[in-house]
Scaffold this motif. Structure first.
Motif, PDB file in Angstrom:
ATOM      1  N   GLY A   1      10.657   7.142 -13.459  1.00 28.93           N
ATOM      2  CA  GLY A   1      11.025   8.048 -14.374  1.00 28.93           C
ATOM      3  C   GLY A   1      10.024   8.734 -15.111  1.00 28.93           C
ATOM      4  O   GLY A   1      10.332   9.656 -15.714  1.00 28.93           O
ATOM      5  N   ARG A   2       8.802   7.944 -15.078  1.00 27.66           N
ATOM      6  CA  ARG A   2       7.697   8.560 -16.104  1.00 27.66           C
ATOM      7  C   ARG A   2       6.665   8.926 -15.484  1.00 27.66           C
ATOM      8  O   ARG A   2       5.929   9.867 -15.859  1.00 27.66           O
ATOM      9  CB  ARG A   2       7.456   7.097 -17.205  1.00 27.66           C
ATOM     10  CG  ARG A   2       8.651   7.042 -17.979  1.00 27.66           C
ATOM     11  CD  ARG A   2       8.291   5.452 -18.484  1.00 27.66           C
ATOM     12  NE  ARG A   2       8.382   4.474 -17.857  1.00 27.66           N
ATOM     13  CZ  ARG A   2       7.997   3.129 -17.993  1.00 27.66           C
ATOM     14  NH1 ARG A   2       7.417   2.933 -19.139  1.00 27.66           N
ATOM     15  NH2 ARG A   2       7.990   2.297 -16.975  1.00 27.66           N
ATOM     16  N   LEU A   3       6.043   8.235 -14.396  1.00 23.17           N
ATOM     17  CA  LEU A   3       5.021   8.566 -13.674  1.00 23.17           C
ATOM     18  C   LEU A   3       5.230   9.903 -12.721  1.00 23.17           C
ATOM     19  O   LEU A   3       6.397  10.256 -12.531  1.00 23.17           O
ATOM     20  CB  LEU A   3       4.567   7.538 -12.547  1.00 23.17           C
ATOM     21  CG  LEU A   3       4.016   6.256 -13.212  1.00 23.17           C
ATOM     22  CD1 LEU A   3       3.796   5.310 -12.142  1.00 23.17           C
ATOM     23  CD2 LEU A   3       2.827   6.552 -14.224  1.00 23.17           C
TER      24      LEU A   3
ATOM     25  N   LEU B   1       2.390   7.799  -9.090  1.00 17.00           N
ATOM     26  CA  LEU B   1       3.137   6.854  -8.551  1.00 17.00           C
ATOM     27  C   LEU B   1       2.481   6.342  -7.355  1.00 17.00           C
ATOM     28  O   LEU B   1       2.398   4.971  -7.118  1.00 17.00           O
ATOM     29  CB  LEU B   1       4.403   7.640  -7.992  1.00 17.00           C
ATOM     30  CG  LEU B   1       5.425   6.425  -7.316  1.00 17.00           C
ATOM     31  CD1 LEU B   1       5.727   5.231  -8.025  1.00 17.00           C
ATOM     32  CD2 LEU B   1       6.729   7.380  -6.791  1.00 17.00           C
ATOM     33  N   GLY B   2       1.672   7.063  -6.406  1.00 17.67           N
ATOM     34  CA  GLY B   2       1.008   6.501  -5.207  1.00 17.67           C
ATOM     35  C   GLY B   2      -0.204   5.683  -5.645  1.00 17.67           C
ATOM     36  O   GLY B   2      -0.451   4.859  -4.886  1.00 17.67           O
ATOM     37  N   SER B   3      -0.740   5.755  -6.893  1.00 20.13           N
ATOM     38  CA  SER B   3      -1.895   5.015  -7.404  1.00 20.13           C
ATOM     39  C   SER B   3      -1.370   3.554  -7.455  1.00 20.13           C
ATOM     40  O   SER B   3      -2.367   2.593  -7.511  1.00 20.13           O
ATOM     41  CB  SER B   3      -2.592   5.539  -8.534  1.00 20.13           C
ATOM     42  OG  SER B   3      -1.730   5.260  -9.531  1.00 20.13           O
ATOM     43  N   LEU B   4      -0.342   3.111  -7.705  1.00 20.09           N
ATOM     44  CA  LEU B   4       0.131   1.845  -7.859  1.00 20.09           C
ATOM     45  C   LEU B   4      -0.600   1.111  -9.171  1.00 20.09           C
ATOM     46  O   LEU B   4      -0.901   0.044  -9.028  1.00 20.09           O
ATOM     47  CB  LEU B   4       0.275   1.074  -6.585  1.00 20.09           C
ATOM     48  CG  LEU B   4       1.383   0.964  -5.873  1.00 20.09           C
ATOM     49  CD1 LEU B   4       1.104  -0.025  -4.601  1.00 20.09           C
ATOM     50  CD2 LEU B   4       2.766   1.006  -6.352  1.00 20.09           C
ATOM     51  N   SER B   5      -0.715   2.259 -10.192  1.00 22.31           N
ATOM     52  CA  SER B   5      -1.618   1.481 -11.349  1.00 22.31           C
ATOM     53  C   SER B   5      -0.733   0.475 -12.128  1.00 22.31           C
ATOM     54  O   SER B   5      -1.197  -0.308 -12.891  1.00 22.31           O
ATOM     55  CB  SER B   5      -2.254   2.592 -12.062  1.00 22.31           C
ATOM     56  OG  SER B   5      -1.096   3.513 -12.517  1.00 22.31           O
ATOM     57  N   ARG B   6       0.659   0.667 -12.035  1.00 19.53           N
ATOM     58  CA  ARG B   6       1.435  -0.184 -12.474  1.00 19.53           C
ATOM     59  C   ARG B   6       2.716  -0.378 -11.536  1.00 19.53           C
ATOM     60  O   ARG B   6       2.865   0.810 -10.795  1.00 19.53           O
ATOM     61  CB  ARG B   6       1.963   0.085 -14.035  1.00 19.53           C
ATOM     62  CG  ARG B   6       2.647   1.458 -13.990  1.00 19.53           C
ATOM     63  CD  ARG B   6       3.304   1.548 -15.303  1.00 19.53           C
ATOM     64  NE  ARG B   6       4.065   2.878 -15.768  1.00 19.53           N
ATOM     65  CZ  ARG B   6       5.021   3.211 -14.956  1.00 19.53           C
ATOM     66  NH1 ARG B   6       5.861   2.348 -14.147  1.00 19.53           N
ATOM     67  NH2 ARG B   6       5.675   4.347 -15.286  1.00 19.53           N
ATOM     68  N   ASP B   7       3.514  -1.358 -11.515  1.00 22.19           N
ATOM     69  CA  ASP B   7       4.728  -1.172 -10.860  1.00 22.19           C
ATOM     70  C   ASP B   7       5.652  -0.185 -11.047  1.00 22.19           C
ATOM     71  O   ASP B   7       5.882   0.195 -12.159  1.00 22.19           O
ATOM     72  CB  ASP B   7       5.365  -2.485 -10.992  1.00 22.19           C
ATOM     73  CG  ASP B   7       4.939  -3.623  -9.932  1.00 22.19           C
ATOM     74  OD1 ASP B   7       5.395  -4.828  -9.990  1.00 22.19           O
ATOM     75  OD2 ASP B   7       4.395  -3.317  -8.934  1.00 22.19           O
ATOM     76  N   PRO B   8       6.252   0.390 -10.059  1.00 21.19           N
ATOM     77  CA  PRO B   8       7.333   1.456 -10.584  1.00 21.19           C
ATOM     78  C   PRO B   8       8.268   0.891 -11.251  1.00 21.19           C
ATOM     79  O   PRO B   8       8.659  -0.402 -11.201  1.00 21.19           O
ATOM     80  CB  PRO B   8       7.482   2.084  -8.959  1.00 21.19           C
ATOM     81  CG  PRO B   8       6.426   1.519  -8.051  1.00 21.19           C
ATOM     82  CD  PRO B   8       5.990   0.280  -8.478  1.00 21.19           C
TER      83      PRO B   8
ATOM     84  N   GLU C   1       0.740  -1.099   0.107  1.00 20.84           N
ATOM     85  CA  GLU C   1       0.103   0.002  -0.078  1.00 20.84           C
ATOM     86  C   GLU C   1       0.956   1.378  -0.030  1.00 20.84           C
ATOM     87  O   GLU C   1       1.992   1.312   0.512  1.00 20.84           O
ATOM     88  CB  GLU C   1      -1.106  -0.134   1.331  1.00 20.84           C
ATOM     89  CG  GLU C   1      -0.139   0.006   2.537  1.00 20.84           C
ATOM     90  CD  GLU C   1      -1.260   0.227   3.667  1.00 20.84           C
ATOM     91  OE1 GLU C   1      -2.568   0.105   3.554  1.00 20.84           O
ATOM     92  OE2 GLU C   1      -0.788   0.516   4.782  1.00 20.84           O
ATOM     93  N   PHE C   2       0.371   2.470  -0.632  1.00 19.30           N
ATOM     94  CA  PHE C   2       0.982   3.709  -0.759  1.00 19.30           C
ATOM     95  C   PHE C   2       1.044   4.296   0.527  1.00 19.30           C
ATOM     96  O   PHE C   2       0.083   4.161   1.428  1.00 19.30           O
ATOM     97  CB  PHE C   2      -0.206   4.477  -1.416  1.00 19.30           C
ATOM     98  CG  PHE C   2       0.206   5.855  -1.422  1.00 19.30           C
ATOM     99  CD1 PHE C   2      -0.869   6.639  -0.833  1.00 19.30           C
ATOM    100  CD2 PHE C   2       1.392   6.528  -1.809  1.00 19.30           C
ATOM    101  CE1 PHE C   2      -0.899   8.145  -0.832  1.00 19.30           C
ATOM    102  CE2 PHE C   2       1.387   7.955  -1.769  1.00 19.30           C
ATOM    103  CZ  PHE C   2       0.350   8.667  -1.181  1.00 19.30           C
ATOM    104  N   VAL C   3       2.040   4.821   0.880  1.00 21.72           N
ATOM    105  CA  VAL C   3       2.262   5.661   2.117  1.00 21.72           C
ATOM    106  C   VAL C   3       2.575   7.095   1.789  1.00 21.72           C
ATOM    107  O   VAL C   3       2.070   8.112   2.338  1.00 21.72           O
ATOM    108  CB  VAL C   3       3.616   5.088   3.027  1.00 21.72           C
ATOM    109  CG1 VAL C   3       3.869   6.092   4.189  1.00 21.72           C
ATOM    110  CG2 VAL C   3       3.359   3.577   3.343  1.00 21.72           C
TER     111      VAL C   3
END
Length: 127
Positions: A100-102, A107-114, A46-48
């Protein structure tokens, strides 16, 4: 080779503080949005908190807002997570992430892996 190395985890009592660090190498740090995430056994990561490339924008999960603070030092290629007023529910493995792109927000949404993850550092808060 890109590396994200977290440090600063440990055991702390309820109400205590810890400061996590994530040292990055092998990338142009200032061009990456950075974030902290956490995971407990059997649960999704989960996002922090996330921070923009310049450090001017930050976002926090509701559960940590007002207690945690994310910051970065682009000269040291390091992102930090200051954690205050810790609670047992904060117990988890904390992971650093870089993308490097999001944007810092996406980034916090975790719509895809960082693009990159660190290996994680354990934080345990005793009651």
């Amino acid at each position: 080779q890109v590396q994200l190395v977290e440090s600063g985890g440990g055991l702390v009592q309820t109400g205590g503080s810890l400061r996590l660090s994530c040292a990055a190498s092998g990338l142009t740090f200032s061009t990456y949005a950075m974030g902290w995430f956490r995971q407990t056994p059997g649960k999704e990561r989960e996002f922090v908190a996330t921070i923009s490339r310049t450090g001017n924008n930050r976002d926090y999960a509701g559960s940590v807002k007002g207690r945690f603070s994310i910051s970065r030092d682009n000269a040291k290629n390091t992102v930090y997570l200051q954690m205050n007023s810790l609670k047992p529910d904060d117990t988890a493995v904390y992971y650093c992430a870089a993308d490097g792109r999001l944007s810092w927000y996406d980034l916090g949404s975790l719509s895809r892996d960082p693009d990159y993850w660190g290996q994680g550092t354990q934080v345990t808060v005793s009651s």
